[in-house]
Scaffold this active site. Structure first.
Site, PDB file in Angstrom:
ATOM      1  N   LYS A   1       1.325  -1.059   0.111  1.00 45.78           N
ATOM      2  CA  LYS A   1       0.045  -0.004   0.167  1.00 45.78           C
ATOM      3  C   LYS A   1       0.748   1.128  -0.204  1.00 45.78           C
ATOM      4  O   LYS A   1       1.989   1.324   1.112  1.00 45.78           O
ATOM      5  CB  LYS A   1      -0.788   0.275   0.968  1.00 45.78           C
ATOM      6  CG  LYS A   1      -2.027   1.352   1.363  1.00 45.78           C
ATOM      7  CD  LYS A   1      -2.319   1.086   2.625  1.00 45.78           C
ATOM      8  CE  LYS A   1      -3.617   2.282   3.239  1.00 45.78           C
ATOM      9  NZ  LYS A   1      -4.007   2.640   4.372  1.00 45.78           N
TER      10      LYS A   1
ATOM     11  N   ASP B   1      -2.284   9.873   4.162  1.00 46.53           N
ATOM     12  CA  ASP B   1      -3.887   9.890   4.248  1.00 46.53           C
ATOM     13  C   ASP B   1      -5.168  10.099   5.207  1.00 46.53           C
ATOM     14  O   ASP B   1      -4.417  10.669   6.671  1.00 46.53           O
ATOM     15  CB  ASP B   1      -3.733   8.559   5.009  1.00 46.53           C
ATOM     16  CG  ASP B   1      -5.869   7.462   5.033  1.00 46.53           C
ATOM     17  OD1 ASP B   1      -6.486   9.042   4.199  1.00 46.53           O
ATOM     18  OD2 ASP B   1      -5.494   7.028   5.866  1.00 46.53           O
TER      19      ASP B   1
ATOM     20  N   LYS C   1     -10.044  12.369   8.906  1.00 45.99           N
ATOM     21  CA  LYS C   1      -9.818  12.610   9.957  1.00 45.99           C
ATOM     22  C   LYS C   1      -9.596  13.909  10.392  1.00 45.99           C
ATOM     23  O   LYS C   1      -9.295  14.758  10.551  1.00 45.99           O
ATOM     24  CB  LYS C   1      -8.269  11.925   9.610  1.00 45.99           C
ATOM     25  CG  LYS C   1      -8.521  10.295   8.753  1.00 45.99           C
ATOM     26  CD  LYS C   1      -6.934  10.148   9.468  1.00 45.99           C
ATOM     27  CE  LYS C   1      -6.657   8.468   8.612  1.00 45.99           C
ATOM     28  NZ  LYS C   1      -7.137   7.687   9.133  1.00 45.99           N
TER      29      LYS C   1
ATOM     30  N   ASP D   1       1.728   6.189   5.455  1.00 49.57           N
ATOM     31  CA  ASP D   1       0.842   5.055   5.099  1.00 49.57           C
ATOM     32  C   ASP D   1       1.228   4.356   4.021  1.00 49.57           C
ATOM     33  O   ASP D   1       0.422   4.148   3.681  1.00 49.57           O
ATOM     34  CB  ASP D   1      -0.826   6.342   5.210  1.00 49.57           C
ATOM     35  CG  ASP D   1      -1.759   5.466   4.935  1.00 49.57           C
ATOM     36  OD1 ASP D   1      -1.217   3.809   5.709  1.00 49.57           O
ATOM     37  OD2 ASP D   1      -3.370   5.523   4.923  1.00 49.57           O
TER      38      ASP D   1
ATOM     39  N   ASP E   1     -12.696   7.732   3.469  1.00 47.47           N
ATOM     40  CA  ASP E   1     -11.236   6.896   5.177  1.00 47.47           C
ATOM     41  C   ASP E   1     -10.626   5.277   4.763  1.00 47.47           C
ATOM     42  O   ASP E   1      -9.670   4.905   5.059  1.00 47.47           O
ATOM     43  CB  ASP E   1     -11.645   7.160   6.247  1.00 47.47           C
ATOM     44  CG  ASP E   1     -10.098   7.814   6.829  1.00 47.47           C
ATOM     45  OD1 ASP E   1      -9.256   7.539   6.762  1.00 47.47           O
ATOM     46  OD2 ASP E   1      -9.992   7.643   7.893  1.00 47.47           O
TER      47      ASP E   1
ATOM     48  N   GLU F   1      -9.703   4.286   2.112  1.00 49.61           N
ATOM     49  CA  GLU F   1      -8.593   3.942   0.800  1.00 49.61           C
ATOM     50  C   GLU F   1      -7.803   2.911   0.326  1.00 49.61           C
ATOM     51  O   GLU F   1      -8.016   2.243  -1.210  1.00 49.61           O
ATOM     52  CB  GLU F   1      -7.890   4.777   0.922  1.00 49.61           C
ATOM     53  CG  GLU F   1      -7.167   5.876   0.931  1.00 49.61           C
ATOM     54  CD  GLU F   1      -7.102   4.991   2.205  1.00 49.61           C
ATOM     55  OE1 GLU F   1      -8.150   5.272   3.355  1.00 49.61           O
ATOM     56  OE2 GLU F   1      -5.394   4.824   2.953  1.00 49.61           O
TER      57      GLU F   1
ATOM     58  N   ARG G   1      -8.035   0.321   1.256  1.00 49.55           N
ATOM     59  CA  ARG G   1      -8.600  -1.453   0.572  1.00 49.55           C
ATOM     60  C   ARG G   1      -9.088  -1.201  -1.702  1.00 49.55           C
ATOM     61  O   ARG G   1      -8.982  -2.278  -2.036  1.00 49.55           O
ATOM     62  CB  ARG G   1      -9.500  -2.062   1.375  1.00 49.55           C
ATOM     63  CG  ARG G   1     -10.666  -0.860   0.861  1.00 49.55           C
ATOM     64  CD  ARG G   1     -11.876  -1.759   2.061  1.00 49.55           C
ATOM     65  NE  ARG G   1     -10.759  -1.073   3.729  1.00 49.55           N
ATOM     66  CZ  ARG G   1     -11.670  -1.178   4.652  1.00 49.55           C
ATOM     67  NH1 ARG G   1     -12.958  -1.847   4.585  1.00 49.55           N
ATOM     68  NH2 ARG G   1     -11.208  -0.725   5.636  1.00 49.55           N
TER      69      ARG G   1
HETATM   70  N1  BES Z   1      -4.371   4.396   7.053  1.00 52.06           N
HETATM   71  C1  BES Z   1      -5.256   4.046   7.674  1.00 52.06           C
HETATM   72  C2  BES Z   1      -5.304   2.901   8.511  1.00 52.06           C
HETATM   73  C3  BES Z   1      -4.551   3.087  10.136  1.00 52.06           C
HETATM   74  C4  BES Z   1      -4.545   3.570  11.049  1.00 52.06           C
HETATM   75  C5  BES Z   1      -3.141   2.683   9.317  1.00 52.06           C
HETATM   76  C6  BES Z   1      -3.718   3.811  12.025  1.00 52.06           C
HETATM   77  C7  BES Z   1      -1.958   3.227  10.984  1.00 52.06           C
HETATM   78  C8  BES Z   1      -2.621   3.575  12.345  1.00 52.06           C
HETATM   79  C9  BES Z   1      -6.275   3.659   6.328  1.00 52.06           C
HETATM   80  O1  BES Z   1      -6.552   4.303   5.934  1.00 52.06           O
HETATM   81  C10 BES Z   1      -7.944   4.121   7.454  1.00 52.06           C
HETATM   82  O2  BES Z   1      -8.414   5.091   7.458  1.00 52.06           O
HETATM   83  N2  BES Z   1      -9.122   3.000   7.499  1.00 52.06           N
HETATM   84  C11 BES Z   1      -9.993   3.196   8.345  1.00 52.06           C
HETATM   85  C12 BES Z   1     -11.076   2.405   7.618  1.00 52.06           C
HETATM   86  C13 BES Z   1     -12.232   2.428   8.197  1.00 52.06           C
HETATM   87  C14 BES Z   1     -13.390   3.584   7.654  1.00 52.06           C
HETATM   88  C15 BES Z   1     -13.632   1.323   8.103  1.00 52.06           C
HETATM   89  C16 BES Z   1      -9.645   2.776  10.288  1.00 52.06           C
HETATM   90  O3  BES Z   1      -8.911   1.283  10.468  1.00 52.06           O
HETATM   91  O4  BES Z   1     -10.380   3.524  10.930  1.00 52.06           O
HETATM   92 ZN    ZN Z   2      -4.903   4.663   4.882  1.00 57.32          ZN
HETATM   93 MN    MN Z   3      -7.361   5.818   5.544  1.00 52.54          MN
END
Ligand code: BES
Ligand code: ZN
Ligand code: MN
Length: 529
Positions: free
Chosen positions: A295, A300, A307, A318, A377, A379, A381
């Site tokens: 990835k 992000d 966020k 990220d 968010d 994103e 996947r």
């Molecule tokens: N990059 C984040 C995941 C992440 C969170 C990595 C904390 C490292 C530390 C990812 O893109 C994300 O935002 N995921 C969301 C998914 C949700 C919206 C379904 C999450 O985990 O909150």
């Molecule tokens: Zn992310």
């Molecule tokens: Mn995200």
């Protein structure tokens, strides 16, 4: 950002200890004050001196503890200083303790102004650590722990100081004009029974840790400098430096032509367009192909589902999955390993803007599946969907993806293990073992078919969020739809392990850890050669 040059040189020495020449000799002692059997190789004088100090309890022998004294005059040794280094309990030595010891040696030599030193560890150490590698042939054990020691020393010498002006660099003491990092060379004492192949493998730790350092450098780069375009430039430079690597970059136009709307949608809000980077290394004849996917979200923000401030600050990391792929491909190419490898990195910046995707959008991915985007968010996947589909087109024997994918994984496992999921139990088991060996530990989460229900969409084939529970698993379920069922695939969620916000381990600095590089290396060492 240039490839990291190690400040530290690591070499090997065989032959009599009396012929070794350097600033110091490092000898191990166990907790409880027992010296290692190797001490007997250093002559009567030193052995007596050490025994006396142990009796007088100068050192207890806990892991990383040390004392330093002048070499006894009549010892016949050409190393003027002796370091007794605590190894901890004999029974509890693991590869990870040797990595930590490498780190301690690094710190100790810098502190005590030792430029070069010899390390002598004896066979009882290797036997003591056999619990970890009981199934391995006896001959490989000594090399494995020395490998870990070298790894630890090298990884500890990593510094990310590209953006520190001179007067703020760590270790600087304004009044003393002494050198910041005097430690230059670590010499590993060998028994002389090692095969040429074992020695070669031991010294290839240099290329391995250079790969880790490269991944760390990429991870630590600030997001104003590292964007999809500059990441692609890194790929081009890598291929220029190592002609065995061929790189292909799909810019926006090509992404459109390929129908890679997952990548396009996520990157659509940024001023820097997204791209898909492919790194190919074919040096394994007609051996099977391994595909690694990482990835590469260079920042992000969450997109329109923006966020919170605190959550956002760490999101330059990220792209650590991508960094692992870059570091691993570099290491493999520098070692000239006889394997076939393709690295695939979808790169995008997730930003809110008038051209950003909206919650509610439905996009058609390259595979043809329609995805309802309910949260911008989620994103990672979306870009991985197209990247996994692209990786499949190379017909690899296995696909492994690494991604800082879910906050839920941080909740579940913290920073001690990455989440492991996939569709092929033997592959997952091999990866778990490589995790144990490398220190990049993995823990498997289940992918029961019922979890797939959570990503059903009312208006499209699937949606990009899976509701409240099992966020790490439902993200993996989403990815699973983009690989064929008979395609061996593993997904590694490194959200909790990719970067460290305050580590006590000398070989694990703050910031990007370079997780995944050592994991993949040990995985191919064991299963792919
Ligand atoms: N990059 C984040 C995941 C992440 C969170 C990595 C904390 C490292 C530390 C990812 O893109 C994300 O935002 N995921 C969301 C998914 C949700 C919206 C379904 C999450 O985990 O909150
Ligand atoms: Zn992310
Ligand atoms: Mn995200």
């Amino acid at each position: 950002m240039n490839p990291t040059e190690h400040a530290l040189k690591i070499t090997v020495a065989t032959g009599a200890v009396s012929t070794w020449k350097s600033d110091a000799l490092i000898v191990g002692v166990y907790e409880g004050g027992e010296a290692q059997a190797a001490l007997s190789l250093c002559g009567e004088e030193l052995a007596q001196e050490v025994q006396q100090r142990l009796q007088e309890k100068w050192i207890k022998g806990g892991l990383g503890e040390s004392i330093l004294f002048r070499t006894p005059a009549n010892s016949g040794l050409q190393m003027p200083r002796i370091v007794l280094l605590g190894l901890g309990k004999k029974e509890s030595l693991t590869n990870e303790s040797f990595r930590a010891l490498g780190g301690h040696i690094h710190a100790l030599c810098n502190k005590s102004n030792i430029a070069t030193c010899h390390v002598l560890l004896s066979l009882d150490t290797y036997q003591a650590s056999k619990k970890q590698s009981a199934k391995r042939p006896a001959k490989q054990r000594p090399i494995a722990v020395l490998e870990s020691l070298a790894e630890g020393a090298w990884l500890s010498s990593y510094r990310f100081e590209h953006f520190k002006s001179k007067e703020n660099k760590e270790g600087k003491e304004p009044k003393e004009p002494k050198e910041e990092h005097p430690f230059k060379q670590l010499v590993l004492g060998l028994s002389g029974e090692e095969t040429a192949q074992e020695k070669k493998r031991l010294l290839s730790v240099e290329q391995l840790t250079r790969g880790v350092a490269f991944a760390r450098n990429l991870g630590n780069q600030p997001p104003n400098l590292l964007n999809p375009e500059t990441l692609a430039q890194q790929a081009r430079q890598l291929a220029e430096r190592l002609p065995a690597i061929k790189t292909t970059i799909y810019a926006e136009r090509m992404l459109v032509r390929k129908g890679m709307n997952g990548i396009l949608a996520v990157g659509g809000g940024s001023r820097t367009p997204p791209c898909l980077i492919t790194l190919e290394y074919r040096h394994g004849g007609d051996r099977p192909l391994l595909a690694v996917v990482g990835k590469g979200i260079t920042f992000d923000s969450g997109g329109l589902n923006i966020k919170s401030g605190e959550g956002m600050a760490e999101m330059k990391y990220d792209m650590c999955g991508a960094a692992a792929v870059f570091g691993f491909v570099q290491a493999v190419a520098e070692m000239e390993l006889p394997i076939n490898l393709v690295g695939v990195v979808p790169a995008a910046e997730n930003m809110p803007s008038a051209t950003a995707q909206r919650p509610g959008d439905i996009i058609k991915t390259a595979k043809g599946l329609f995805v309802e985007v309910l949260n911008t968010d989620a994103e990672g996947r979306l870009i991985l969907a197209d990247a996994l589909h692209h990786a499949s087109s190379f017909k690899p024997a296995a696909i492994i993806d690494l991604a800082t994918l879910t906050g839920a994984c941080v909740v579940a496992l913290g920073s001690q293990a990455s989440g492991l999921m996939g569709n092929n139990p033997p592959l997952l088991r091999q990866l778990e073992k490589a995790g144990e060996r490398s220190g990049d530990r993995l823990w498997q989460l289940p992918m029961f078919p019922e979890y797939q229900e959570q990503i059903k969409s009312t208006v499209a084939d699937i949606k990009n969020v899976g509701g409240k529970g099992a966020g790490t698993i439902t993200a993996a379920c989403f990815l699973s739809r983009f690989v064929e069922e008979n395609q061996a695939w593993a997904h590694i969620d490194i959200a909790g392990t990719a970067y460290d916000t305050g580590s006590s381990q000398p070989h694990m600095p703050k910031g990007a850890v370079g997780v995944g590089v050592r994991l993949l290396y040990h995985f191919v060492q064991k299963n792919w050669l």
